[in-house]
Design a protein around this motif. Structure first.
Motif, PDB file in Angstrom:
ATOM      1  N   LEU A   1      -1.289  12.390  -0.685  1.00 16.28           N
ATOM      2  CA  LEU A   1      -1.018  10.986  -0.977  1.00 16.28           C
ATOM      3  C   LEU A   1       0.355  10.557  -0.470  1.00 16.28           C
ATOM      4  O   LEU A   1       0.506   9.459   0.078  1.00 16.28           O
ATOM      5  CB  LEU A   1      -1.143  10.713  -2.474  1.00 16.28           C
ATOM      6  CG  LEU A   1      -2.562  10.747  -3.029  1.00 16.28           C
ATOM      7  CD1 LEU A   1      -2.544  10.695  -4.551  1.00 16.28           C
ATOM      8  CD2 LEU A   1      -3.399   9.617  -2.456  1.00 16.28           C
TER       9      LEU A   1
ATOM     10  N   TYR B   1      -8.961   3.139   6.511  1.00 18.30           N
ATOM     11  CA  TYR B   1      -7.961   4.155   6.205  1.00 18.30           C
ATOM     12  C   TYR B   1      -7.788   4.304   4.696  1.00 18.30           C
ATOM     13  O   TYR B   1      -7.799   5.412   4.162  1.00 18.30           O
ATOM     14  CB  TYR B   1      -6.627   3.801   6.871  1.00 18.30           C
ATOM     15  CG  TYR B   1      -5.604   4.904   6.770  1.00 18.30           C
ATOM     16  CD1 TYR B   1      -5.648   5.982   7.638  1.00 18.30           C
ATOM     17  CD2 TYR B   1      -4.597   4.867   5.819  1.00 18.30           C
ATOM     18  CE1 TYR B   1      -4.716   7.014   7.550  1.00 18.30           C
ATOM     19  CE2 TYR B   1      -3.660   5.887   5.722  1.00 18.30           C
ATOM     20  CZ  TYR B   1      -3.729   6.956   6.594  1.00 18.30           C
ATOM     21  OH  TYR B   1      -2.810   7.970   6.502  1.00 18.30           O
ATOM     22  N   ASN B   2      -7.625   3.177   4.023  1.00 20.67           N
ATOM     23  CA  ASN B   2      -7.434   3.233   2.573  1.00 20.67           C
ATOM     24  C   ASN B   2      -8.668   3.765   1.862  1.00 20.67           C
ATOM     25  O   ASN B   2      -8.550   4.569   0.930  1.00 20.67           O
ATOM     26  CB  ASN B   2      -7.026   1.865   2.034  1.00 20.67           C
ATOM     27  CG  ASN B   2      -5.588   1.568   2.341  1.00 20.67           C
ATOM     28  OD1 ASN B   2      -4.695   2.206   1.798  1.00 20.67           O
ATOM     29  ND2 ASN B   2      -5.342   0.635   3.236  1.00 20.67           N
TER      30      ASN B   2
ATOM     31  N   TYR C   1       0.825   4.166  -2.878  1.00 22.82           N
ATOM     32  CA  TYR C   1       0.595   5.582  -2.591  1.00 22.82           C
ATOM     33  C   TYR C   1       1.780   6.442  -3.029  1.00 22.82           C
ATOM     34  O   TYR C   1       1.593   7.587  -3.435  1.00 22.82           O
ATOM     35  CB  TYR C   1       0.293   5.806  -1.113  1.00 22.82           C
ATOM     36  CG  TYR C   1      -1.116   5.420  -0.748  1.00 22.82           C
ATOM     37  CD1 TYR C   1      -2.215   6.027  -1.361  1.00 22.82           C
ATOM     38  CD2 TYR C   1      -1.361   4.439   0.196  1.00 22.82           C
ATOM     39  CE1 TYR C   1      -3.508   5.665  -1.038  1.00 22.82           C
ATOM     40  CE2 TYR C   1      -2.658   4.069   0.525  1.00 22.82           C
ATOM     41  CZ  TYR C   1      -3.724   4.685  -0.091  1.00 22.82           C
ATOM     42  OH  TYR C   1      -5.007   4.323   0.223  1.00 22.82           O
TER      43      TYR C   1
ATOM     44  N   ALA D   1       0.834  -1.202   0.000  1.00 20.55           N
ATOM     45  CA  ALA D   1       0.000   0.000   0.000  1.00 20.55           C
ATOM     46  C   ALA D   1       0.873   1.258   0.000  1.00 20.55           C
ATOM     47  O   ALA D   1       0.582   2.220  -0.723  1.00 20.55           O
ATOM     48  CB  ALA D   1      -0.946  -0.003   1.190  1.00 20.55           C
TER      49      ALA D   1
ATOM     50  N   LEU E   1      -8.736   7.546   2.493  1.00 21.04           N
ATOM     51  CA  LEU E   1      -7.704   8.280   1.771  1.00 21.04           C
ATOM     52  C   LEU E   1      -8.003   8.333   0.269  1.00 21.04           C
ATOM     53  O   LEU E   1      -7.871   9.386  -0.361  1.00 21.04           O
ATOM     54  CB  LEU E   1      -6.326   7.667   2.030  1.00 21.04           C
ATOM     55  CG  LEU E   1      -5.133   8.391   1.417  1.00 21.04           C
ATOM     56  CD1 LEU E   1      -5.139   9.882   1.735  1.00 21.04           C
ATOM     57  CD2 LEU E   1      -3.840   7.743   1.889  1.00 21.04           C
ATOM     58  N   VAL E   2      -8.427   7.229  -0.289  1.00 20.27           N
ATOM     59  CA  VAL E   2      -8.750   7.203  -1.717  1.00 20.27           C
ATOM     60  C   VAL E   2      -9.936   8.126  -2.005  1.00 20.27           C
ATOM     61  O   VAL E   2      -9.912   8.898  -2.973  1.00 20.27           O
ATOM     62  CB  VAL E   2      -9.026   5.755  -2.194  1.00 20.27           C
ATOM     63  CG1 VAL E   2      -9.665   5.730  -3.569  1.00 20.27           C
ATOM     64  CG2 VAL E   2      -7.739   4.946  -2.181  1.00 20.27           C
TER      65      VAL E   2
ATOM     66  N   GLY F   1      -0.469   8.540   2.698  1.00 14.85           N
ATOM     67  CA  GLY F   1      -0.354   7.197   2.153  1.00 14.85           C
ATOM     68  C   GLY F   1       1.027   6.619   2.323  1.00 14.85           C
ATOM     69  O   GLY F   1       1.221   5.640   3.050  1.00 14.85           O
TER      70      GLY F   1
END
Length: 151
Positions: A46, A80-81, A11, A7, A84-85, A50
């Motif tokens: 990001l 979280y992912n 990112y 991940a 963030l996305v 990320g």
């Protein structure tokens, strides 16, 4: 640990690519230099949230084995992912509209807010999992050896 590493790498690539997109998209659309658009900070978000945060978390995982609490850690990772996305996608959408001279709307702000809510929930879950992992490896006061207590 492999999920965190992969991940973080994704990112990093997305962060660098979004910086390139910002530069080229604004040039292609003759967007005035120095005028603000959210595209200018997508790469920072990001790369920081990320890439860097997940690399720090990778080190914490190695040290404390946070994923021992697999259910909590799984919730953290996916929330979280997703947050963030979603947040980054709304920044790209809003920023692109700005560059194109279009108006944004409340829907974009609402979806971005949902992304921030997911990030916040994920951070709370992370701290619960991290607290359990730290307490599980804390030395006991009487013997000075690591505690065998698990969360």
């Amino acid at each position: 640990m492999k999920k965190l590493f992969n991940a973080a790498f994704i990112y990093m690539v997305l962060g660098v690519a979004s910086g390139l997109f910002y530069r080229e998209f604004t040039k292609a659309n003759a967007f005035p230099e120095g005028e603000y658009t959210q595209l200018a900070v997508v790469h920072t978000h990001l790369l920081t949230l990320g890439f860097i945060v997940l690399l720090v978390l990778l080190a914490l995982e190695k040290l404390f084995r946070i994923s021992r609490s697999a259910k909590l850690f799984g919730w953290f990772f996916w929330l979280y992912n997703a947050g963030l996305v979603l947040t980054a996608a709304m920044m790209v959408w809003h920023g692109s509209l700005t560059v194109l001279g279009e108006q944004s709307n409340a829907m974009i702000a609402g979806i971005a807010g949902l992304g921030h809510i997911l990030l916040t929930a994920a951070m709370i879950i992370l701290f619960i999992a991290l607290g359990r992992a730290v307490n599980a490896t804390a030395p006991s006061a009487a013997s000075g050896t690591p505690s065998a207590v698990t969360a």
